[in-house]
Design a protein around this motif. Sequence first.
Motif, PDB file in Angstrom:
ATOM      1  N   THR A 128       0.453   0.785  -6.128  1.00 46.44           N
ATOM      2  CA  THR A 128       1.257  -0.184  -5.398  1.00 46.44           C
ATOM      3  C   THR A 128       1.131   0.153  -4.005  1.00 46.44           C
ATOM      4  OG1 THR A 128       2.711  -0.391  -7.165  1.00 46.44           O
ATOM      5  CG2 THR A 128       3.639  -0.751  -5.066  1.00 46.44           C
TER       6      THR A 128
ATOM      7  N   ILE B 194      10.967  -0.807  -5.047  1.00 53.04           N
ATOM      8  CA  ILE B 194      10.309   0.236  -5.239  1.00 53.04           C
ATOM      9  C   ILE B 194      11.282   1.341  -5.733  1.00 53.04           C
ATOM     10  CG2 ILE B 194       9.324   2.298  -4.002  1.00 53.04           C
ATOM     11  CD1 ILE B 194       7.251   0.124  -3.931  1.00 53.04           C
TER      12      ILE B 194
ATOM     13  N   LEU C 260      12.262   6.180  -7.775  1.00 55.48           N
ATOM     14  CA  LEU C 260      12.468   7.194  -6.668  1.00 55.48           C
ATOM     15  C   LEU C 260      13.688   7.460  -6.080  1.00 55.48           C
ATOM     16  CD1 LEU C 260       9.085   5.900  -4.938  1.00 55.48           C
ATOM     17  CD2 LEU C 260       9.201   7.712  -6.714  1.00 55.48           C
TER      18      LEU C 260
ATOM     19  N   THR D 143      11.640   6.822  -1.215  1.00 59.00           N
ATOM     20  CA  THR D 143      11.339   5.361  -0.964  1.00 59.00           C
ATOM     21  C   THR D 143      11.068   4.990   0.377  1.00 59.00           C
ATOM     22  OG1 THR D 143      12.341   4.730  -3.262  1.00 59.00           O
ATOM     23  CG2 THR D 143      12.133   3.010  -1.486  1.00 59.00           C
TER      24      THR D 143
ATOM     25  N   LEU E 116       2.774   3.890  -8.686  1.00 59.70           N
ATOM     26  CA  LEU E 116       3.228   4.256  -7.101  1.00 59.70           C
ATOM     27  C   LEU E 116       1.806   4.041  -6.463  1.00 59.70           C
ATOM     28  CD1 LEU E 116       5.426   3.900  -5.412  1.00 59.70           C
ATOM     29  CD2 LEU E 116       5.313   6.450  -5.626  1.00 59.70           C
TER      30      LEU E 116
ATOM     31  N   HIS F  56       9.954   2.183  -9.667  1.00 60.26           N
ATOM     32  CA  HIS F  56       9.289   3.467  -9.756  1.00 60.26           C
ATOM     33  C   HIS F  56      10.148   4.758  -9.664  1.00 60.26           C
ATOM     34  CE1 HIS F  56       5.492   1.386  -9.073  1.00 60.26           C
ATOM     35  NE2 HIS F  56       6.025   0.584  -8.254  1.00 60.26           N
TER      36      HIS F  56
END
Length: 425
Positions: A323, A251, A257, A262, A320, A255
């Motif tokens: 997901t 993640i 983050l 996260t 995201l 993405h």
Amino acid sequence: MQPSPQVSTRYRYTVLLFLALAYCLNYMDRQVIGILAVPIKQDLKLTDSELALMGGFAFAIFYSCLGIPVARLADRMSRIKIISVACLVWSACTASCGLANSFGQLLLARLSVGIGEAGGVAPTYSLLSDYFPPRQRGRALAVLTLGLPIGSALGLLLGAIFAENYGWRAAFMLLGAGGIVLAPILFLVVREPPRGQLDAPTGDGTPQANPTLGMVVRHLLPLPSFWLISFASASASMLSYGLQFWLPTYIYRSHNLSLTTTSYVLSSITIVGGVIGLLLGGVLCDRLGARNKGAYGYVPSIGFIIGMPFMLAAALASGLPATVAFLLLPQVAGVMWMAPAVSSVQHLAPPTMRASASAIFLFIVNLIGLGAGTLAFGGLSDFYQAHFGPEALRYAIITVVVVLYPLTAVLYALAGRKLAGDWQE
């Protein structure tokens, strides 16, 4: 003399609460490495394979191998003393991870955590089986294993918060301190119950005293359901431990983050999906298992069949929100096996063999699941690096899911067909 039913009922739930708290800390200490992998990799300059070795195999080798001799002691000695000492050891070793300055030192510290945690789980399963009657064990073990999603979620969340504010070393030290405080409380609050007090007598009603490990193995060898449950759970654990360890990194990388964001995302999925899945698995196996013991295998099998397409969709999703939405159901389905599997193992051995049978089960599950799970994802990620670059971990996840979800479902279904013939009330 046995306590009155009212006192016994109240006290056994007190015991369950404290053991669930210890189980929660167990998983906090075990899974915090997943969210801390990002700053640890940057600080110590590790590869994905080294992270996997440290996060999985290093822990699993001692955790799995020492679990059996510790369980042998638990079949003879006070289980709560063993659990209390184990809690103190794994917590102190978790705190020591914060002192590591190299890959080798951190690897050694994680080995030490595995040594401590080897004494926690199998004695706990055996102890609870003497506080809850057979018809309630699935639900009691489901409540106990709530420590897994709660501990994993708190490990992700607190680990990220501590790491971003105080550094990853402080995160290990602060989490380890919690278990150091809990260990003496466990020893003082939880009493050791008579073994087999809630089980129906077998044979002449006299339990066999101090069975040897050879006797335990000879008892389990002709039970196909035990071995199918064990290897199905090992396959499930490869998925569970591997995803718990690598999803934070995936993640974070895919993405873009922050570490804290996260942790918020994954801790929410972990705790919501995990609590629903564990309680659902425990309730379903107790209710359906009252009519057909095969339900203890069929419930997990169906969970993995349902979860696979959603896990693949989560790995393939580019945004995201998609997901996160797709990950929730696999989280529910991916932990439904725990209460049925653990409960069924308690019914495949007599009371004097339960801790040892649980340790053999955990040896198989953790050596394969925890030892190979994180390594499979990390090794594939390094292998795919040349072809997929930053997306290598995504394709590693897809590969493992495509192989292990169907395998796990089939093994649990086969176990369901054999459980009725091997079951002991």
